[in-house]
Design an enzyme around this catalytic site. Sequence first.
Site, PDB file in Angstrom:
ATOM      1  N   SER A 107       0.832  -1.201   0.000  1.00 59.20           N
ATOM      2  CA  SER A 107       0.000   0.000   0.000  1.00 59.20           C
ATOM      3  C   SER A 107       0.868   1.253   0.000  1.00 59.20           C
ATOM      4  O   SER A 107       0.395   2.354  -0.241  1.00 59.20           O
ATOM      5  CB  SER A 107      -0.931  -0.004   1.212  1.00 59.20           C
ATOM      6  N   CYS A 108       2.141   1.084   0.279  1.00 64.83           N
ATOM      7  CA  CYS A 108       3.073   2.211   0.251  1.00 64.83           C
ATOM      8  C   CYS A 108       3.260   2.687  -1.193  1.00 64.83           C
ATOM      9  O   CYS A 108       3.020   1.944  -2.131  1.00 64.83           O
ATOM     10  CB  CYS A 108       4.431   1.808   0.793  1.00 64.83           C
ATOM     11  N   VAL A 109       3.710   3.942  -1.338  1.00 63.20           N
ATOM     12  CA  VAL A 109       3.961   4.486  -2.671  1.00 63.20           C
ATOM     13  C   VAL A 109       5.420   4.946  -2.749  1.00 63.20           C
ATOM     14  O   VAL A 109       5.922   5.581  -1.828  1.00 63.20           O
ATOM     15  CB  VAL A 109       3.025   5.678  -2.978  1.00 63.20           C
TER      16      VAL A 109
ATOM     17  N   GLY B 185       0.848   1.709  -4.027  1.00 59.09           N
ATOM     18  CA  GLY B 185      -0.541   2.011  -3.663  1.00 59.09           C
ATOM     19  C   GLY B 185      -1.523   0.899  -3.958  1.00 59.09           C
ATOM     20  O   GLY B 185      -2.666   1.135  -4.316  1.00 59.09           O
TER      21      GLY B 185
END
Lengths: 163, 210
Positions: free
Chosen positions: A27-29, A93
Site C-alpha cells: 500500500s506504500c507508494v 498504492g
Amino acid sequence: MTKYSVDIAMMKVAYAPDQLYCLGLGSCVGVAVYDPVTRVGGLIHVLLPAMREFENAGNLRTKFADTGICDLIDAMVRAGAAKFRMKAKIAGGAAMFAIKGAPQSDAISIGKRNVQSCEDTLRRLGIELIAQDTGGTKGRTIIFNVETGALIVRMLDRGEKTI
Amino acid sequence: MDKDSNRMDELREDVLREIANIGSGNAATAMSALLNKPIEQSVPNVRLVPLAEIPDMLGGAEKVVVAGMLQLTGDFSGYLLMVLDFDQAEKIISMVLGEPGSRSKKMSLHRFSELDQSVLCEMVNIMGGSYLTAVAEFLKLRVSPSIPYLCVDMVGAVISVAVAETGKTGDFAILFQSELFNERERIIGSLFLVPNEKSCNTILESLGFL
C-alpha cells in the site's frame, strides 16, 4: 555506480549514475523525482497520506506523502536540482488483502489514499507527474535509475515494466 | 512507551513476552487439536522495531510468503498476521486434506485451489482466534477479530497495511513474534501480533504499568 535501498518511511537523494530502489511496496507508494539536467534524483517510500490527518503520529516526516515529498524536493534542491525542471514518477498504492467484489475497509484502501495524496502534493508543488503504475492488488519492487530517469517496476507474475 | 527511545525496559519486555507466550501457547494447542499432531511454540520474541526494519524481521522485503491476516478492533487494535513459506502452507493443507495432486507454481493466491484457500483461512481463524481469546482473557480486555484475509506476495507488501496502521500512532512498531513447530515437520509458521502504539499502552495500563 552505487545502489541504495530506500526503506519504509525513508528517503534518499543521489546523483547519476547511482540507482535507488524500494523492495516490496504494497500500500506504500514510491515517489521518484529527478532533474534531467543536473541528473539529481530522489526517491521516497511513503507509508501514509498526510501528517495532519493523525494526532501523535510521531516525528518522522518522511512517513507521509505531504510532508515527505516537500522534504525530498528541498533536499534535492540543496543537492543542486532545480525545482522547475523536476519530473516525478510514482508506483505502488496497491490494495493488499482485497477480496474480489467485497467493499474495501478503510485500512485496505489506504493505498488508494496514498496515491491521491502523492498526486495532490506534487500538483501543489508544481512538479509534473509524467508516469505512474499504481493500484491493483499486487506488491511492487521499483528500481530508479537516476541517470536516465527510468523507473523499473517489478511485480510477481507480471514481470518487469519500465515507466 | 518512550517515543525517543529504541528500547523497552526489561520488565515491560518480560510482561509483553509473557502475553505473546499465553497467546501463542493457546494457538499451538488449538492447532495441535486440529491437526492431531504435537505442536510446540518457540520462546516468543517481543521487539520495538523502527518501521523501516520491520520487513527484515520477516525475512526481507522481497521474500514471497503466504500471509493470513486478522484486523483487530475493540479495547486494543492492530493486526494479527500468520506468515508462511509456500512449503509450510502446502504442508498445513496436506495435513488437513491429505496429499494434494499437482499444484501450480503461480506466485499468487491462484496457486491454491478454493478449498486450499479455505483451509488456510480457517487456520488463520482458529490460530488467531485462540491467540486472541487467551490474550484478551488474561488482560481482561475485549478485542474482536475481522474475517480472515489471505494474500500471497512479497513480505514488504503484505505487511504494509499493518505497518501503516501502526505508523499512524508512532515511528516504531511493537512486534510480537511466535514460531509454532512440530518436531518432525520443523517450523509450521510464524505468528505476529502488531498492536498500534496506543494499544500497547492500553495493554500495559491494564496490567498496572502506566
